[in-house]
Design a protein around this motif. Sequence first.
Motif, PDB file in Angstrom:
ATOM      1  N   SER A  38       0.831  -1.201   0.000  1.00 47.25           N
ATOM      2  CA  SER A  38       0.000   0.000   0.000  1.00 47.25           C
ATOM      3  C   SER A  38       0.870   1.257   0.000  1.00 47.25           C
ATOM      4  N   HIS A  39       1.956   1.180   0.774  1.00 49.18           N
ATOM      5  CA  HIS A  39       2.871   2.326   0.819  1.00 49.18           C
ATOM      6  C   HIS A  39       3.534   2.555  -0.538  1.00 49.18           C
TER       7      HIS A  39
ATOM      8  N   ARG B 283       1.053   4.030  -3.062  1.00 46.20           N
ATOM      9  CA  ARG B 283       0.430   5.307  -2.732  1.00 46.20           C
ATOM     10  C   ARG B 283       0.825   6.365  -3.771  1.00 46.20           C
TER      11      ARG B 283
END
Length: 278
Positions: free
Chosen positions: A263-264, A267
């Motif tokens: 997810s990081h 982003r």
Amino acid sequence: MTDATTDVTTDAAVPLVELDGVSKHYGNVRALEGVSLEVHPGEITCVLGDNGAGKSTLIKIVAGLHQHDAGTFRIEGDEVRLGSPRDALNRGIATVYQDLAVVSLMPVWRNFFLGSEPTKGAGPFKRLDVRTMRETTHAALLRMGIDLRDVDQPIGTLSGGERQCVAIARAVHFGAKVLVLDEPTAALGVKQSGVVLKYVAAARDAGLGVVLITHNPHHAYLVGDRFVLLKRGAMAGSHAKADIALEELTRQMAGGSELEELSHELRRAPAPADAPGD
């Protein structure tokens, strides 16, 4: 009197099936490494993992298709090395695979007794006892709460969920102590999945020990008593239901830390600010 009570308690505590540090390798490929689980009467042990986690190898060992290379495999306290699926059946372990291996054009009652058909008569007059098979099939299904109007209909005309339920009822009828279910809800919709889970719970309530193989933590949590998580052939977790919430089970099943890292990485970067004077 005290001794007798102690014996009963000890026997009741012995798992129907126990794997302790079981490993399986195919050449240099590690399929399972140090996997442990217990299956008790009247309980459902759920084995969760994605594709390639080792679930299929685990099924094959418990079902007698493959032998483990290391660790201990016990059935009702006795250490065993099963040589074939027939050995597993003789020890009370019935496995229901996802494809079910039914003969679609044969009636429900014939599939129910496939390989175990009762006969009547002798010599040249020996023949299948069709009436007994029909009546027994209908009664066995009713005991599990499955009311088929016509056991003469081809089993291929039943829904996927109904076929799974027939397979579960068959295992119960033929005296299985342990029922291993390979992804029974994988190809089913929400309603049919609910029907199958209802009969999985019915098998548990009939006193069987159930091993439910699944990649769906929501289905597992609805019926499961114990959860074993596999990842790349190794144990990623082992929990009793009282010790873990659905959210945490789902997070572990999905690889929580890996998802957070992904997810990081995914982003969206902030848009660059406009240069002065634009």
